[in-house]
Design an enzyme around this catalytic site. Structure first.
Site, PDB file in Angstrom:
ATOM      1  N   LYS A  16     -12.063  -1.426   7.717  1.00  8.13           N
ATOM      2  CA  LYS A  16     -11.347  -2.639   8.714  1.00  8.13           C
ATOM      3  C   LYS A  16     -11.611  -2.927   9.999  1.00  8.13           C
ATOM      4  CE  LYS A  16      -7.818  -2.009   4.902  1.00  8.13           C
ATOM      5  NZ  LYS A  16      -7.863  -3.118   4.497  1.00  8.13           N
ATOM      6  N   ASP A  18      -0.988   6.586   6.831  1.00  5.32           N
ATOM      7  CA  ASP A  18      -1.945   5.899   6.389  1.00  5.32           C
ATOM      8  C   ASP A  18      -2.173   4.652   7.570  1.00  5.32           C
ATOM      9  OD1 ASP A  18      -3.736   3.620   5.502  1.00  5.32           O
ATOM     10  OD2 ASP A  18      -2.577   3.321   3.589  1.00  5.32           O
ATOM     11  N   TRP A  26       0.954  -1.133   0.034  1.00  3.47           N
ATOM     12  CA  TRP A  26      -0.151  -0.136   0.115  1.00  3.47           C
ATOM     13  C   TRP A  26       0.790   1.369  -0.171  1.00  3.47           C
ATOM     14  CZ3 TRP A  26      -4.375  -0.555  -2.214  1.00  3.47           C
ATOM     15  CH2 TRP A  26      -5.139  -1.724  -2.089  1.00  3.47           C
TER      16      TRP A  26
END
Length: 367
Positions: free
Chosen positions: A198, A174, A105
């Protein structure tokens, strides 16, 4: 455990939501607060939605002790949209940014940012996946607009257990898969981004926490839906937001508050991951985690079955037998293979204990 609750969901996202929250949503689905309408049908400008929007922002502020000089935004486009939004809002200061690429990511974020300015990778690609180079080896640019890193790599199972030292350069992080799983000193960051799907809600809403002095200087090409300054001014209702996603997220945030807040989530997170890592140690490498011990994630735990290199036949059998026991979404990411268990806040210690018991029985049969 009743049959309707028997599925154990170890998915990486969209992920398990608290059963209690889902029941509440179910009860209100056809008629929100006895209005005769579903929240999904209501105007995003209604007083009902305005309250949900403000309550969700306040819950995040309380749970994470967000200082007053930070703004909380709800946006669309997921973490991937935020990769571009971060660059278009923050890179204008100097035209360049530092990126610590530790996995899938952060790699995608760096690639996206390179469309809008100069990206400096603070260390070469790690020699082997599953590691973070020592901070003393990083090459930071004192003129960078920001330093970007991903707190927990969902695909790769790598987690930062410290906040990097960026000197005076704002840090952008992030936290999609780690938000609300541990205490965070928000004042150390310029900007925190996180897709909700999540730990804190369903897909469709991305949380942005940004220090207000970083607002006000987006690139001219930045679309208004990605413009942090504009979204803040509009209190996250520039256009029709993902109202249902924000509504469910607000309920999850209240559930976290009711269940002991971030401190309780952090304690459970440590306990759950220890159960799984201990099971691997006790299996004498039949179950093996390829990640360096000092950067192992508490949240997304990849492992191989049948030895350190993995045995694909055994792994297929493991997944097949797990599904028969209603243990779902354990297959590793397509780019990595193997098995991955994601232990988000709604995954209980009992869920993890059931997985560990299955692993022990599987080893007896095939080890």
């Amino acid at each position: 455990m009743g049959s309707s609750q028997s599925a154990l969901n170890f998915g990486a996202g969209p992920a398990k939501l608290p059963r209690e929250v889902l029941s509440e949503v179910q009860n209100e689905l056809l008629s929100f607060k006895d209005s005769g309408m579903s929240l999904m049908e209501m105007s995003h400008r209604s007083k009902e939605y305005s309250k949900i929007n403000n309550d969700a922002q306040n819950a995040i502020r309380q749970l994470l002790n967000v200082p007053d000089n930070y703004k909380i935004l709800f946006m669309q486009g997921g973490g991937t949209g935020a990769f571009a939004a971060v660059a278009m809002n923050l890179m204008n200061r100097t035209g360049s940014a530092d990126y610590a690429v530790t996995g899938t990511w952060s790699g995608k974020a760096a690639k996206e940012a390179a469309k809008y300015g100069k990206v400096n990778l603070v260390f070469p690609k790690a020699d082997k996946p599953g590691s973070i180079p020592a901070e003393s080896t990083w090459t930071l640019n004192s003129n960078a607009s920001y330093l970007y890193y991903c707190d927990n790599e969902t695909v790769d199972g790598v987690e930062f257990h410290y906040i990097p030292n960026s000197k005076d350069v704002p840090i952008v992080c992030d936290m999609s898969s780690s938000i609300m799983t541990k205490h965070v000193d928000v004042s150390k960051f310029g900007c925190i981004i996180g897709g909700a799907q999540k730990n804190i809600g369903p897909a469709g809403v991305t949380v942005v926490i940004i220090r207000e002095d970083l607002l006000g200087n987006p690139m001219q090409i930045c679309p208004s839906v990605f413009d942090f300054t504009h979204i803040n001014k509009e209190n996250s209702v520039h256009n029709t937001p993902a109202t249902f996603s924000v509504y469910v997220m607000e309920k999850v945030l209240q559930w976290i508050k009711k269940n002991g807040g971030v401190a309780a989530m952090e304690k459970q997170s440590a306990e759950k991951s220890k159960l799984l890592y201990d099971a691997m140690i006790q299996s004498n490498n039949f179950f093996s985690c390829p990640i360096d011990e000092d950067v192992r994630s508490r949240i997304n735990i990849p492992f191989r079955v049948g030895g350190p290199q993995g045995n694909e036949e055994l792994e297929a059998k493991f997944l097949e037998e797990a599904e028969k026991l209603k243990m779902y979404q354990l297959k590793g990411h397509r780019s990595v293979g193997g098995i991955r268990a994601s232990l988000y806040n709604a995954v209980t210690s009992e869920d993890v204990t059931s997985l560990v018991k299955f692993m022990e029985e599987f080893k007896k049969r095939y080890g």
